[in-house]
Design an enzyme around this catalytic site. Structure first.
Site, mmCIF file in Angstrom:
data_model
loop_
_atom_site.group_PDB
_atom_site.id
_atom_site.type_symbol
_atom_site.label_atom_id
_atom_site.label_comp_id
_atom_site.label_asym_id
_atom_site.label_seq_id
_atom_site.Cartn_x
_atom_site.Cartn_y
_atom_site.Cartn_z
ATOM 1 N N HIS A 173 0.870 -1.190 0.000
ATOM 2 C CA HIS A 173 0.000 0.000 0.000
ATOM 3 C C HIS A 173 0.903 1.236 0.000
ATOM 4 C CE1 HIS A 173 -3.244 2.663 0.506
ATOM 5 N NE2 HIS A 173 -3.919 2.068 1.462
ATOM 6 N N HIS A 176 -2.512 7.058 -0.689
ATOM 7 C CA HIS A 176 -3.404 7.662 0.311
ATOM 8 C C HIS A 176 -2.692 8.243 1.529
ATOM 9 C CE1 HIS A 176 -6.510 4.722 -1.607
ATOM 10 N NE2 HIS A 176 -6.150 5.704 -2.415
ATOM 11 N N TYR A 178 -0.433 7.264 3.468
ATOM 12 C CA TYR A 178 0.109 6.407 4.524
ATOM 13 C C TYR A 178 1.640 6.429 4.433
ATOM 14 C CZ TYR A 178 -4.747 5.153 5.147
ATOM 15 O OH TYR A 178 -6.102 5.230 5.379
#
Ligand SMILES: Cc1cc2nc3c(=O)[nH]c(=O)nc-3n(C[C@H](O)[C@H](O)[C@H](O)COP(=O)(O)O)c2cc1C
Length: 365
Positions: A173, A176, A178
């Site tokens: 991931h 976004h 993060y």
């Protein structure tokens, strides 16, 4: 005529069709962050997708973006995920685990009292949701340069546990805002060491983590999710095109097999400023491409007709429609899930959505 519903083979994996389940956090684990029978049922219900990508799965307790999120930061969490992968494989599905560290978008209540970590000290506006209710985000602590190998090691351990749990691959991931995405972008990365400044330096953590994932899984089973022009949670870069061009060049060097691109602002719009033509990244990338964000049947069929992505990932439509693939194939109506059931709440709003057959049986009485 479309090949969206046709079986296909990519990177040595036979997929039932070109539709993917986009990663969706659903916050229904126990407090120890273990998946179990409920998650196994949820993913099995959706196993007719060509590729399932799990909810973001933290590789550290302090990397959680909220409570009740099933993780892979401890060996004790492997068995629960094994129930999930077994259930999906029994139904002929293929499932990747999305590995995650929330960075500054976590909270000390989940990190044993330690402040959340980030490339640079800053406080996210807005509120973090704890079991006791919303609280303001805290000031994140800037990681020291000598801590960076620990971050890479956390992801490597998560990748090894994902293998032990029987997944078919992993997805990093890196979207976004993060931890990994926060390093990429100049709004959140103000560092002056080898991990900040130039695009090469800002991409260094992503590259090191992906090297570790590829070492465990091989490039053919390693994916990465990017949202190059998205602004979720304050993601912002003053010049995303050279940054993400560099990132995709490094993915090619590493032999990363899958690129999951969120087109525009996740859940909001398919365009965003400053934007650039994401097709350039797709053309540059040598592996398999997954496209996501606000797709419907028509747009997905058009994307395959134009060959603008190999797989199309659906997020919210899969929440209310476990048999989304069949519904799209038939052009059947879709159930719109109530957003109040997205996070938490047990089986309700999670595993209680009927298939077309179940609807027909109920209607027949
Ligand atoms: C409830 C919910 C949870 C989400 N969780 C994640 C996640 O864990 N990881 C991730 O990369 N994206 C996550 N997303 C973004 C989705 O994967 C997807 O990008 C977004 O829903 C847009 O696709 P859609 O229009 O098909 O729903 C989440 C979105 C929603 C609505």
């Amino acid at each position: 005529m479309t090949d969206l519903f046709d079986p296909c083979e990519f990177n040595g994996l036979r997929l039932q069709n070109r539709i993917a389940l986009s990663p969706l956090t659903r916050t229904r684990s126990n407090e120890a962050g273990e998946a179990g029978a409920l998650q196994a049922l949820y993913y099995a219900q959706r196993a007719s997708a060509g590729l399932l990508i799990t909810e973001a799965t933290p590789v550290a307790a302090g990397g959680r973006g909220g409570p009740n999120i099933p993780g892979l930061w401890s060996d004790d969490q492997v068995a629960g995920w094994r129930q999930v992968t077994d259930a999906v494989h029994e139904r002929g599905g293929t499932i990747f685990c999305q590995l995650w560290h929330a960075g500054r978008l976590s909270h000390s209540s989940l990190g044993g009292g330690a402040a959340p970590i980030a490339p640079s000290a800053m406080t996210q506006p807005g509120q973090f949701f704890t079991l006791a209710g919303p609280v303001p985000y805290e000031e994140a602590r800037a990681l020291r340069t000598d801590e960076m190998p620990d971050i890479v090691a956390m992801f490597a351990s998560g990748a090894r546990r994902a293998k032990a749990a029987g997944f078919d691959g992993v997805e990093l991931h890196a979207a976004h805002s993060y931890l990994i995405d926060a390093f990429l972008r100049d709004m959140t990365n103000r560092r002056t060491d080898a991990y900040g400044g130039s695009v090469e330096n800002r991409a260094r953590l992503l590259v090191e983590v992906l090297e570790a994932l590829v070492a465990v899984w091989g490039g053919a089973r390693t994916a990465v999710r990017l949202a190059p022009i998205g602004h979720a949670y304050g993601a912002w870069d003053s010049d995303p095109e050279p940054l993400f061009t560099h990132v995709v060049e490094r993915l090619n060097d590493l032999g990363v097999g899958w690129l999951d691109l969120v087109e525009g602002d996740t859940g909001i719009s398919r365009t965003a400023e400053p934007g650039f033509d994401l097709r350039k990244l797709r053309r540059l990338f040598k592996g398999v491409t997954i496209a996501n964000n606000l797709y419907d049947r028509e747009l997905a069929i058009a994307a395959r007709a134009a060959d603008s992505a190999d797989l199309i990932a659906f997020g919210r439509p899969f929440i209310g429609n476990p048999d989304l693939v069949e519904r799209l194939r038939r052009g059947a109506p879709l159930t719109v899930a109530d957003p109040r059931g997205y996070y938490g709440g047990g089986a309700r709003g999670y595993t209680d959505f009927p298939t077309l057959e179940e609807e027909a049986a109920a209607a027949a009485g």
